[in-house]
Design a protein around this motif. Structure first.
Motif, PDB file in Angstrom:
ATOM      1  N   TRP A  55      22.032  -8.834 -45.822  1.00 21.74           N
ATOM      2  CA  TRP A  55      22.379  -8.889 -44.097  1.00 21.74           C
ATOM      3  C   TRP A  55      21.985  -7.838 -43.512  1.00 21.74           C
ATOM      4  N   GLN A  58      17.869  -8.213 -43.303  1.00 18.23           N
ATOM      5  CA  GLN A  58      17.418  -9.352 -42.657  1.00 18.23           C
ATOM      6  C   GLN A  58      17.575  -8.782 -41.019  1.00 18.23           C
ATOM      7  N   ARG A  62      14.825  -8.136 -38.011  1.00 17.25           N
ATOM      8  CA  ARG A  62      15.184  -9.085 -36.725  1.00 17.25           C
ATOM      9  C   ARG A  62      15.259  -8.202 -35.717  1.00 17.25           C
ATOM     10  N   ILE A 215      23.039 -15.242 -43.411  1.00 16.12           N
ATOM     11  CA  ILE A 215      21.875 -15.300 -44.019  1.00 16.12           C
ATOM     12  C   ILE A 215      22.019 -14.591 -45.393  1.00 16.12           C
ATOM     13  N   TRP A 218      23.355 -17.126 -47.508  1.00 16.66           N
ATOM     14  CA  TRP A 218      22.209 -17.933 -48.192  1.00 16.66           C
ATOM     15  C   TRP A 218      21.278 -17.566 -49.112  1.00 16.66           C
ATOM     16  N   TYR A 268       5.826 -12.675 -41.634  1.00 17.36           N
ATOM     17  CA  TYR A 268       7.090 -12.600 -41.108  1.00 17.36           C
ATOM     18  C   TYR A 268       7.244 -11.923 -39.823  1.00 17.36           C
ATOM     19  N   HIS A 345      11.845 -22.801 -43.545  1.00 20.04           N
ATOM     20  CA  HIS A 345      13.074 -22.745 -42.602  1.00 20.04           C
ATOM     21  C   HIS A 345      13.103 -21.674 -41.669  1.00 20.04           C
ATOM     22  N   LYS A 346      11.932 -21.158 -41.517  1.00 19.35           N
ATOM     23  CA  LYS A 346      11.864 -19.829 -40.408  1.00 19.35           C
ATOM     24  C   LYS A 346      12.429 -20.372 -39.068  1.00 19.35           C
ATOM     25  N   GLU A 349      15.964 -19.960 -38.758  1.00 20.92           N
ATOM     26  CA  GLU A 349      16.581 -18.549 -38.671  1.00 20.92           C
ATOM     27  C   GLU A 349      16.357 -18.021 -37.455  1.00 20.92           C
ATOM     28  N   LEU A 352      18.720 -18.992 -34.785  1.00 21.61           N
ATOM     29  CA  LEU A 352      19.954 -18.382 -35.036  1.00 21.61           C
ATOM     30  C   LEU A 352      20.749 -19.444 -35.313  1.00 21.61           C
ATOM     31  N   PRO A 354      21.604 -19.954 -39.135  1.00 21.60           N
ATOM     32  CA  PRO A 354      21.767 -19.762 -40.323  1.00 21.60           C
ATOM     33  C   PRO A 354      22.677 -20.755 -41.331  1.00 21.60           C
ATOM     34  N   MET A 357      20.949 -23.642 -42.789  1.00 19.02           N
ATOM     35  CA  MET A 357      20.270 -23.083 -43.904  1.00 19.02           C
ATOM     36  C   MET A 357      21.336 -23.183 -45.138  1.00 19.02           C
TER      37      MET A 357
END
Length: 413
Positions: A55, A58, A62, A215, A218, A268, A345-346, A349, A352, A354, A357
């Protein structure tokens, strides 16, 4: 972009080569049973790392670029969260080592130290990735990998140690040296961590947790999707079968990761940057471009591996593989499709979403767990290979259903 891809690709050559060599050498020097035991303990530590640091990782990717004028403060806040979360991983790891794996106290201590220093290493790598310091990222990984294999060979060949724990000992000292190298050399004397500014900030921590934790769940479940079959194989067969299956799957996953992760690492940050700059269509275009490269690489690797698979299994790993054509094709397909799914799946993400996902990964995990419990006792580890492919396809189908719905709503145009 192309420069970053090339640097990441070149930088991944050493880690990929070392990881592949470690699989081969560990199976041959330690034996299938010890490699099987190492595999289960190692992937348990990876689950813990994913759950406790995922977490934060990510959120760094972000949000760090959203604070260009105060990065030292933000980095220190992330570092504080990393330390606190990693300590919880160490505590959980202690109980797993003692009560599930039944490790001795010295082995448990080594594994606990590994969990701690590995999360710190991931923190440093993530900072370099987010700030697009691709060369430093490559140097960090390459340095660690070379020290790791050197120490492993030293322990096995010179000190005649042939237990699974020697791999963890080599990793611990490799990570410690690499982190010291980063502090003394790669940081170039710049202030990155200001101890007077390392403290808990409620608002910031809440923002990071609210974004990152779904996330992380996930990531945790996706990692479980990859390794749960090994634990089921152990329950119904033996450490030797776990070792055989793990060696094959690990080798194929390493190849797929090496071939595609430079693309993912380079794309990314740019995808997120475009999206944060309200240029959503450019971000979607980058995703499609990355997918195209991933699929081209997958086709080339698939053909090459299928031609030379028998040489690899018999002459390099010294393994007898049941239904090797089926096992190879299924595992290669699942490995590369999974790498592609990380780009597919981006949009969820970035929107927002998740939790959607999570729905997809839970569906894939349900297929994986139920099918393994039913078919592994009957067909052994070849069944796990086919089920791995079916699970990834399940994930992709669910993701496409959600993306199609958002596209109809105009959110991805």
């Amino acid at each position: 972009m192309k420069k970053d891809v090339l640097i990441y690709f070149a930088g991944k050559i050493i880690p990929a080569g070392v990881n592949l060599a470690i699989i081969i050498l560990a199976v041959r020097f330690l034996g299938k049973a010890e490699y099987g035991k190492y595999s289960l303990v190692f992937y348990a530590t990876m689950l813990l790392s994913t759950f406790t640091f995922g977490w934060i990782q990510q959120s760094i990717i972000r949000f760090l670029s959203a604070y260009p004028k105060d990065q030292v403060l933000v980095i220190n806040r992330f570092f504080f969260l990393t330390i606190m979360s990693t300590l919880s991983a160490v505590i959980i790891g202690f109980f797993l080592c003692i009560f599930y794996f039944h490790l001795r106290w010295p082995e448990t201590a080594v594994v606990m130290v590994y969990i701690f220093v590995y999360n710190i290493f991931l923190f440093l790598l993530t900072l370099n990735q987010t700030n697009r310091k691709s060369l430093r990222y490559a140097i960090l990984e390459g340095t660690y990998s070379l020290i790791y294999i050197f120490l492993f060979l030293l322990l096995v060949l010179i000190f005649n140690q042939h237990l699974f724990i020697v791999l963890f000992v080599a990793m611990v000292f490799g990570l410690l040296f690499t982190e010291f190298f980063w502090v003394t050399v790669l940081s170039e004397g710049k202030v990155v961590f200001d101890t007077s500014r390392i403290y808990f900030h409620t608002g910031f921590s809440k923002q990071v947790f609210n974004f990152g934790f779904p996330i992380t769940i996930w990531l945790f479940l996706s990692y479980l999707l990859n390794i749960s079959d090994r634990f089921i194989i152990k329950e119904y067969t033996s450490y030797e079968n776990v070792g055989t299956y793990s060696a094959i799957k690990d080798f194929i996953i390493k190849i797929a990761t090496f071939a595609t992760v430079p693309i993912l690492l380079a794309y990314y940050p740019m995808i997120v940057e475009k999206w944060n700059g309200n240029r959503k269509q450019e971000a979607i275009t980058l995703i499609r471009e990355g997918l195209k490269y991933c699929f081209l690489i997958a086709i080339a690797v698939f053909v090459f591996f299928m031609v030379f698979q028998n040489i690899f299994y018999t002459r390099i790993l010294h393994l007898q593989v049941m239904h090797q054509l089926l096992v190879s094709a299924a595992l290669i397909g699942s490995a590369f499709l999974w790498q592609a799914a990380l780009l597919m799946h981006k949009p969820l993400e970035l929107l927002l979403k998740p939790r959607l996902m999570l729905v997809a990964i839970l569906a894939a995990l349900a297929v994986n767990a139920l099918a393994n419990l039913v078919f592994v006792p009957i067909y052994g580890y070849p069944a796990s290979a086919v089920i791995s492919l079916a699970s990834v396809i399940t994930y992709i189908i669910v993701i496409f259903v959600f993306l199609f719905r958002f596209r109809k709503q105009g959110l991805l145009k």
